[in-house]
Design a protein around this motif. Structure first.
Motif, PDB file in Angstrom:
ATOM      1  N   UNK A  70       0.772  -1.386  -0.543  1.00 12.01           N
ATOM      2  CA  UNK A  70      -0.374   0.077   0.169  1.00 12.01           C
ATOM      3  C   UNK A  70       0.584   0.841  -0.053  1.00 12.01           C
ATOM      4  N   UNK A  71       1.964   1.307   0.511  1.00 15.57           N
ATOM      5  CA  UNK A  71       2.972   2.420  -0.221  1.00 15.57           C
ATOM      6  C   UNK A  71       3.576   2.995  -1.063  1.00 15.57           C
ATOM      7  N   UNK A  72       3.718   0.966  -2.423  1.00 14.28           N
ATOM      8  CA  UNK A  72       3.918   1.689  -3.584  1.00 14.28           C
ATOM      9  C   UNK A  72       2.608   1.422  -4.690  1.00 14.28           C
ATOM     10  N   UNK A  73       3.298   2.530  -6.022  1.00 13.38           N
ATOM     11  CA  UNK A  73       2.757   2.796  -6.840  1.00 13.38           C
ATOM     12  C   UNK A  73       2.782   2.314  -8.486  1.00 13.38           C
ATOM     13  N   UNK A  74       2.151   1.689  -9.136  1.00 10.85           N
ATOM     14  CA  UNK A  74       3.170   1.979 -10.834  1.00 10.85           C
ATOM     15  C   UNK A  74       2.639   2.268 -11.995  1.00 10.85           C
ATOM     16  N   UNK A  75       4.109   1.923 -12.301  1.00 11.69           N
ATOM     17  CA  UNK A  75       4.226   2.895 -13.895  1.00 11.69           C
ATOM     18  C   UNK A  75       4.359   1.766 -14.242  1.00 11.69           C
ATOM     19  N   UNK A  76       3.793   1.878 -15.600  1.00 11.63           N
ATOM     20  CA  UNK A  76       3.177   0.638 -16.398  1.00 11.63           C
ATOM     21  C   UNK A  76       3.790   1.863 -17.811  1.00 11.63           C
ATOM     22  N   UNK A  77       4.595   0.611 -18.378  1.00 11.50           N
ATOM     23  CA  UNK A  77       5.479   1.024 -19.890  1.00 11.50           C
ATOM     24  C   UNK A  77       4.571  -0.408 -20.769  1.00 11.50           C
ATOM     25  N   UNK A  78       3.318   0.873 -22.600  1.00 11.72           N
ATOM     26  CA  UNK A  78       3.142  -0.514 -23.010  1.00 11.72           C
ATOM     27  C   UNK A  78       3.818   0.250 -24.171  1.00 11.72           C
ATOM     28  N   UNK A  79       4.695  -0.915 -25.186  1.00  9.38           N
ATOM     29  CA  UNK A  79       4.966  -0.611 -26.100  1.00  9.38           C
ATOM     30  C   UNK A  79       4.089  -1.314 -27.383  1.00  9.38           C
ATOM     31  N   UNK A  80       3.850  -0.127 -28.065  1.00  5.37           N
ATOM     32  CA  UNK A  80       3.426  -1.382 -30.263  1.00  5.37           C
ATOM     33  C   UNK A  80       3.882  -0.882 -30.727  1.00  5.37           C
ATOM     34  N   UNK A  81       4.060  -1.766 -32.126  1.00  3.63           N
ATOM     35  CA  UNK A  81       4.747  -1.743 -33.524  1.00  3.63           C
ATOM     36  C   UNK A  81       4.656  -2.836 -34.540  1.00  3.63           C
ATOM     37  N   UNK A  82       4.824  -2.281 -35.494  1.00  2.00           N
ATOM     38  CA  UNK A  82       4.758  -2.985 -36.392  1.00  2.00           C
ATOM     39  C   UNK A  82       5.161  -4.512 -36.420  1.00  2.00           C
ATOM     40  N   UNK A  83       6.893  -3.957 -35.724  1.00  3.00           N
ATOM     41  CA  UNK A  83       7.644  -5.465 -35.937  1.00  3.00           C
ATOM     42  C   UNK A  83       7.631  -5.552 -34.889  1.00  3.00           C
ATOM     43  N   UNK A  84       8.163  -6.864 -34.290  1.00  5.97           N
ATOM     44  CA  UNK A  84       7.853  -7.417 -33.302  1.00  5.97           C
ATOM     45  C   UNK A  84       9.336  -7.640 -32.382  1.00  5.97           C
ATOM     46  N   UNK A  85      10.503  -7.318 -33.989  1.00  7.83           N
ATOM     47  CA  UNK A  85      11.574  -7.110 -32.757  1.00  7.83           C
ATOM     48  C   UNK A  85      11.794  -6.203 -32.140  1.00  7.83           C
ATOM     49  N   UNK A  86      11.413  -5.096 -32.172  1.00  9.08           N
ATOM     50  CA  UNK A  86      11.815  -3.338 -31.827  1.00  9.08           C
ATOM     51  C   UNK A  86      10.861  -3.551 -30.206  1.00  9.08           C
ATOM     52  N   UNK A  87       9.842  -4.143 -30.540  1.00  9.99           N
ATOM     53  CA  UNK A  87       8.776  -4.435 -28.590  1.00  9.99           C
ATOM     54  C   UNK A  87       9.224  -5.692 -28.477  1.00  9.99           C
ATOM     55  N   UNK A  88      10.415  -6.631 -29.089  1.00 12.29           N
ATOM     56  CA  UNK A  88      10.400  -7.372 -28.280  1.00 12.29           C
ATOM     57  C   UNK A  88      11.541  -7.470 -27.243  1.00 12.29           C
ATOM     58  N   UNK A  89      12.042  -9.268 -26.838  1.00 12.37           N
ATOM     59  CA  UNK A  89      12.872  -9.209 -25.242  1.00 12.37           C
ATOM     60  C   UNK A  89      13.479  -8.951 -25.023  1.00 12.37           C
ATOM     61  N   UNK A  90      14.434  -8.317 -26.414  1.00 10.74           N
ATOM     62  CA  UNK A  90      15.321  -7.369 -25.851  1.00 10.74           C
ATOM     63  C   UNK A  90      15.351  -5.332 -25.038  1.00 10.74           C
ATOM     64  N   UNK A  91      14.099  -5.330 -25.599  1.00 17.93           N
ATOM     65  CA  UNK A  91      13.387  -3.981 -25.010  1.00 17.93           C
ATOM     66  C   UNK A  91      13.027  -4.257 -23.502  1.00 17.93           C
ATOM     67  N   UNK A  92      12.423  -5.057 -23.462  1.00 23.14           N
ATOM     68  CA  UNK A  92      12.154  -5.656 -21.810  1.00 23.14           C
ATOM     69  C   UNK A  92      12.855  -6.324 -21.133  1.00 23.14           C
ATOM     70  N   UNK A  93      13.841  -6.535 -21.644  1.00 22.89           N
ATOM     71  CA  UNK A  93      15.582  -6.912 -20.707  1.00 22.89           C
ATOM     72  C   UNK A  93      15.671  -5.408 -20.890  1.00 22.89           C
ATOM     73  N   UNK A  94      16.339  -4.441 -21.740  1.00 21.99           N
ATOM     74  CA  UNK A  94      16.682  -3.864 -20.914  1.00 21.99           C
ATOM     75  C   UNK A  94      15.955  -2.447 -19.778  1.00 21.99           C
ATOM     76  N   UNK A  95      14.415  -2.348 -19.748  1.00 23.48           N
ATOM     77  CA  UNK A  95      14.053  -1.779 -19.188  1.00 23.48           C
ATOM     78  C   UNK A  95      14.264  -2.748 -17.359  1.00 23.48           C
ATOM     79  N   UNK A  96      14.700  -3.830 -17.326  1.00 25.75           N
ATOM     80  CA  UNK A  96      15.100  -4.615 -16.247  1.00 25.75           C
ATOM     81  C   UNK A  96      16.297  -4.347 -15.741  1.00 25.75           C
ATOM     82  N   UNK A  97      17.133  -4.074 -16.875  1.00 25.35           N
ATOM     83  CA  UNK A  97      18.771  -4.013 -17.162  1.00 25.35           C
ATOM     84  C   UNK A  97      19.183  -2.786 -15.961  1.00 25.35           C
ATOM     85  N   UNK A  98      17.880  -1.972 -15.582  1.00 20.91           N
ATOM     86  CA  UNK A  98      17.893  -1.229 -14.773  1.00 20.91           C
ATOM     87  C   UNK A  98      17.786  -0.980 -13.249  1.00 20.91           C
TER      88      UNK A  98
END
Length: 590
Positions: free
Chosen positions: A325-353
């Motif tokens: 209850x002390x936490x907020x949620x920040x949601x990122x939604x990405x869309x693209x015609x190519x699966x490569x531009x919004x694939x695991x490489x992108x979500x991995x770059x978020x987790x690598x932060x």
């Protein structure tokens, strides 16, 4: 439904916009598929019982391949040793339709169902018919209605609309749910009469409730104006009368019908592209600064992505007793015609932060691959261009001509609208009860009997007229009004109703499009329209484009607008004090 009481026809509505997309993907994998396989699994348990009781089964589970499902039903019946006659309805599938279309289906009426039942079918399987056709088609067979029996057909369409979402008519998803035991609501049924009137009820001993309120809520669901256009008839929702007819019984009467339009609606689905999402958890202090840091850090990886939407949900509480209850949620939604531009490489770059971003960094799920998303659009086609066909139990194919069309006039304030019965509200969480007859409310300039244009794109702060000149209380709208909301493609609708003549006059004069857009800021840039339904003491708002390209596109947090009405009920405004229920005694359940 088969064991709970008498039944003549059992209907099953399996299709929705999202379902058509799913069935389309099934058909890509196997051309022999495209129907709702769950229907067959359920039929294994009840086909013999239905035959024993003489109950006809009518379902749209055929989806994109009703002939294949009809064959599968015959095979199932043969294995079970149950002698049933099976027929199906087709012609709605318009593929190939246009480049990129996954499915394209016209919404057929009930005439094909009627023909199959007249030929002795025990089970009728259809493709894309209107949801209400599952009731109006059997009713036309039972009473031998002519295609131009518009008032009778309109009454059956309204009954079908009430039944189409099952337990939503018996207390499910109901604003005043605390007034009833809705832990396991029973399914509704309609006792349809020869004149097109009907009683909505449920089998004895089943849970939930059937009241004027539960039926009103479902009548307002996913409709877009007083005239409910269909392939068989145009039903006038502003003529519907609801009257209590005993415990768990509500009578629907007075429905007027008009000729259908000369065109049919066509639902088209396609794969819109690829999407992915990451949800960051932000805990404790400096929530806004933490969100800004993440957005800055991901600006580079997101530079080539077609669409990136950020949403910060402030679910955090100050000085919270738990970490969640002390936490907020920040949601990122990405869309693209190519699966490569919004694939695991992108979500991995978020987790690598994780080791170099805000304090307390974590996400709700590990990196995932891109997923395809769907798009739903609708169009119209001349009814004469759609080969509505009934394949009878003996294999005979019968072409069904369109219903005789007629002009559909725009709603006019002078149209006859019978006066509604009156109800007295008992307050938030309480079910309205019968009251004394009320007067017919005058039609005002705040919407009239039809629709009013949207208000300004940037509405003023919520300032609400009282309509009485007396004292007001700041309270949530839901203390007085119920609501039901839903989706039609990318559009949302919100139905709002009250019980009692004084409450209706206040609601009608107060809840303008301007005020709605002020209470629900997400709707402010959109061309909202408002419709009045005095018989139901209800307003119906259509919000075009709120849901993007439909549920499958995942455009919004609530992609089907199911809770939009409850959000509206939770907004506070000035309500005449005398309309509000007295405060409940402390410690009692509302």
């Amino acid at each position: 439904m088969l064991t709970g009481g008498p039944l003549d026809v059992l209907t099953g509505d399996y299709l929705a916009e999202l379902t058509m997309l799913i069935l389309g993907r099934d058909r890509l994998k196997d051309p022999g598929l495209g129907y709702a396989k769950t229907f067959l699994r359920q039929l294994e348990d009840c086909l013999g019982l239905a035959h024993e009781k003489g109950v006809r089964i009518v379902t749209n589970a055929g989806g994109l391949h009703p002939a294949a499902l009809a064959d599968a039903v015959r095979e199932l019946a043969a294995k079970a040793g149950v002698p049933v006659a099976v027929a199906h309805v087709e012609g709605d599938d318009l593929m190939p339709y246009e480049e990129g279309a996954l499915t394209a289906n016209a919404y057929l009426g009930g005439a094909g169902i009627t023909a199959c039942l007249r030929a002795g079918a025990d089970v009728v399987v259809t493709g894309r018919v209107t949801d209400a056709a599952l009731v109006s088609g059997p009713a036309a067979w039972w009473f031998d209605w002519a295609p131009d029996a518009y008032d009778r057909l309109a009454g059956a369409v309204v009954a079908g609309h009430v039944l189409e979402c099952g337990t939503q008519a018996t207390g499910g998803n109901y604003s005043f749910f605390t007034a009833h035991d809705v832990r396991r609501p029973g399914f509704p049924l309609a006792e349809v009469a020869e004149d097109g009137s009907a009683v909505i009820t449920k089998h004895p001993g089943t849970g939930g409730a059937v009241t004027t309120g539960t039926v009103t809520a479902q009548l307002l669901y996913e409709t877009q104006g007083p005239r409910y256009l269909g392939p068989d008839v145009t039903a006038r929702l502003d003529t519907v009368r609801l009257d209590p007819d005993g415990p768990d019984r509500v009578r629907i009467s007075g429905v007027l019908g008009e000729p259908p339009p000369p065109t049919l609606k066509v639902g088209v689905t396609r794969i819109g592209g690829w999407r992915n999402e990451v949800v960051f958890v932000l805990t404790g202090l400096d929530i806004e600064a933490k969100a800004a840091l993440v957005r800055e850090q991901l600006a580079g990886p997101l530079a080539g992505v077609e669409s990136a939407d950020w949403t910060l949900a402030r679910t955090d509480h100050e000085d919270a007793a738990t970490e969640e209850t002390a936490s907020a949620l920040l949601r990122l939604v990405v869309r693209d015609p190519s699966p490569d531009r919004v694939g695991r490489a992108l979500t991995s770059s978020a987790v690598e932060l994780a080791l170099g971003s805000y304090p307390g960094f974590h996400v709700t799920a590990p990196p995932g691959p891109a997923q395809p998303y769907g798009v739903f659009t609708s169009a119209t086609i001349e009814a004469t261009h759609v080969p509505h066909t009934a394949t009878l139990p003996d294999g005979t194919r019968v072409a069904l001509p369109p219903s005789p069309p007629g002009p559909t006039p725009a709603p006019q304030a002078s149209d006859p609208i019978p006066a509604p019965p009156a109800f007295e509200a008992r307050g938030s969480g309480a079910e309205p009860r019968d009251g004394d007859p009320g007067a017919q409310p005058p039609v005002t300039g705040r919407g009239g009997a039809g629709e009013s244009p949207a208000g300004p794109a940037t509405p003023a702060a919520p300032a609400t007229p009282t309509g009485t000149g007396g004292p007001t209380t700041r309270a949530p709208l839901g203390a007085l009004a119920g609501a039901r909301s839903g989706d039609k493609g990318g559009d949302a609708n919100i139905g709002v109703w009250v019980a009692g003549e004084a409450a209706w006059q206040w609601l009608r004069d107060t809840l303008t499009t301007d005020l709605l857009q002020a209470l629900l800021p997400e709707t402010a840039p959109l061309p909202v329209t408002r419709h009045e339904l005095p018989n139901l003491r209800a307003l119906n708002f259509t919000v075009p484009g709120l849901l993007g390209a439909g549920v499958a596109s995942g455009h919004r947090f609530d992609p089907q607008a199911k809770a939009l009405g409850e959000w509206l009920r939770a907004r506070h405004l000035d309500i005449p004090t005398h309309l509000l229920p007295p405060p409940a005694p402390e410690g009692t359940r509302p």
